[in-house]
Write a protein that holds these residues in place. Sequence first.
Motif, PDB file in Angstrom:
ATOM      1  N   MET A 105      -8.091  -5.358  -8.777  1.00 35.24           N
ATOM      2  CA  MET A 105      -6.738  -5.336  -8.428  1.00 35.24           C
ATOM      3  C   MET A 105      -6.030  -6.012  -7.267  1.00 35.24           C
ATOM      4  SD  MET A 105      -5.508  -6.457 -11.387  1.00 35.24           S
ATOM      5  CE  MET A 105      -3.579  -6.501 -10.752  1.00 35.24           C
ATOM      6  N   GLU A 106      -6.448  -7.082  -7.046  1.00 37.34           N
ATOM      7  CA  GLU A 106      -5.731  -8.021  -5.549  1.00 37.34           C
ATOM      8  C   GLU A 106      -5.224  -6.883  -4.458  1.00 37.34           C
ATOM      9  OE1 GLU A 106      -5.927 -11.959  -2.646  1.00 37.34           O
ATOM     10  OE2 GLU A 106      -5.184 -11.611  -4.801  1.00 37.34           O
ATOM     11  N   GLU A 107      -3.919  -6.887  -5.568  1.00 37.16           N
ATOM     12  CA  GLU A 107      -2.459  -5.996  -4.696  1.00 37.16           C
ATOM     13  C   GLU A 107      -2.682  -4.327  -3.926  1.00 37.16           C
ATOM     14  OE1 GLU A 107       1.498  -4.100  -6.171  1.00 37.16           O
ATOM     15  OE2 GLU A 107       0.405  -5.378  -7.538  1.00 37.16           O
ATOM     16  N   PHE A 108      -4.268  -4.255  -5.060  1.00 38.67           N
ATOM     17  CA  PHE A 108      -4.116  -2.973  -4.318  1.00 38.67           C
ATOM     18  C   PHE A 108      -5.567  -2.680  -3.716  1.00 38.67           C
ATOM     19  CE2 PHE A 108      -2.241  -2.197  -8.815  1.00 38.67           C
ATOM     20  CZ  PHE A 108      -1.155  -1.605  -7.748  1.00 38.67           C
ATOM     21  N   ASP A 109      -6.561  -3.217  -4.201  1.00 44.51           N
ATOM     22  CA  ASP A 109      -8.119  -3.723  -3.423  1.00 44.51           C
ATOM     23  C   ASP A 109      -7.474  -4.313  -1.829  1.00 44.51           C
ATOM     24  OD1 ASP A 109      -9.593  -2.353  -5.321  1.00 44.51           O
ATOM     25  OD2 ASP A 109     -10.050  -4.401  -6.206  1.00 44.51           O
ATOM     26  N   SER A 110      -6.861  -5.312  -1.621  1.00 41.62           N
ATOM     27  CA  SER A 110      -6.566  -5.482  -0.199  1.00 41.62           C
ATOM     28  C   SER A 110      -5.776  -4.788   0.392  1.00 41.62           C
ATOM     29  CB  SER A 110      -6.326  -7.057  -0.303  1.00 41.62           C
ATOM     30  OG  SER A 110      -5.773  -7.807  -0.794  1.00 41.62           O
TER      31      SER A 110
END
Length: 415
Positions: free
Chosen positions: A198-203
């Motif tokens: 999930m981009e929200e957490f990975d980035s």
Amino acid sequence: MFRPLELFIGLRYTRAKRRNQFISFISTVSIVCITISVMALITVMSVMNGFDDQLRTRILGAISDATVAGLPGESVQNWQYAMKTVQDNPHVKGAAPYVEIQSFLQAQRSSGAMVRGIDISLEPKVSDINKHMISGSFDSLTQGDWNIVLGKELALQLGVNVGDRVTVVVPVLRANPLLGSLPLIKSFKVSGIFEMGMEEFDSGLGLINMHNAEKLAGVDGPTGIRLKLDDIYNAGPVARELANALGQVYEVTTWMDSHANFFSAISMEKHVMFIILSLIILVAVINLISMLMMLVTDKQADIAILRTLGSTPRSIMGMFMVQGVLVGVVGIGFGVTLGSLLSWQLPRIVKWIEHLTGITFLSPDVYYISEVPSKLDWHDVTWVALITFAFSLLATLYPAWRASRTQPAQALRYE
């Protein structure tokens, strides 16, 4: 064996004779259309359930089911008491304190991110980030070592890997006699990289030791407590129960508060798709109406003879409704069976097609969910079967009513 007259004659009419083979062909087409429609609806609903389940798993794997927090920018008052209170609740399966700091990270490049201080012994009870490590070690976040674990996309943005150093700039101003107010700057060693999908957490997420985070944020305790519940859909009532037990100095929020709009949009999209695909079933049922109208026209003489022998209009209606319902039930049976099998094996089928054609439907470079998920929900299957049966039953009413209105004298005039 005794069978009602309506059922006996209705079943006889389903068997084709040489002079009404075309009607039998239309009946077969109706079954095939209903089967395909039911199969498509079940498969689409299963895929949407699969995406919904994947998103919930990935989001709830990084966030908590519920959170107990204090005032913004301050630590939780008497957090040991709060921990004991929430752990005494039978619906709470795990609790872990944390410190969150909105920070600015610098390496080869720079990026803003949320830095979360965690207790590595308690964090696995409320999240599964430790299960998504792709390099390094989650257990390296020990007190005093000043290590940091980054999301995969965040590490790529910063241009770092395990073993490199990252400078964390915290917007906590410290007074300096010569330079005035300065933000707190601390260098960390990258000791691990995780990928939640999930981009929200990975980035945008970095993890450090909670005691190190307390020193950075200038607080004397955790800024919140993350909770794992026995039932995520019961988060609202549990949160109200915990808020009443803790008092007004604590704020209790749930995953529904932070991601309610997102999951509501998915649920609404699923319902809209269900309605649209139900119209496809309705179109398939129109073939059933055509078949029954042709059958009524073909059986005018038979209907007239039955009426002269004493059959009531209701009995005539029942005979033709039996055939229409039978076609619908057979179509539903095949559709549910094939749709369930297709939904069950869909991920493997998609992989086989990708391997055969060399085309990747969901590229990992573009999509965070790189496989077509499928989750068969028997509640949805039941609704599809019931709605299709209702459509089939309604489709028989007008042709059966027309058959019951047949006048024996007019029908037998030219026989």
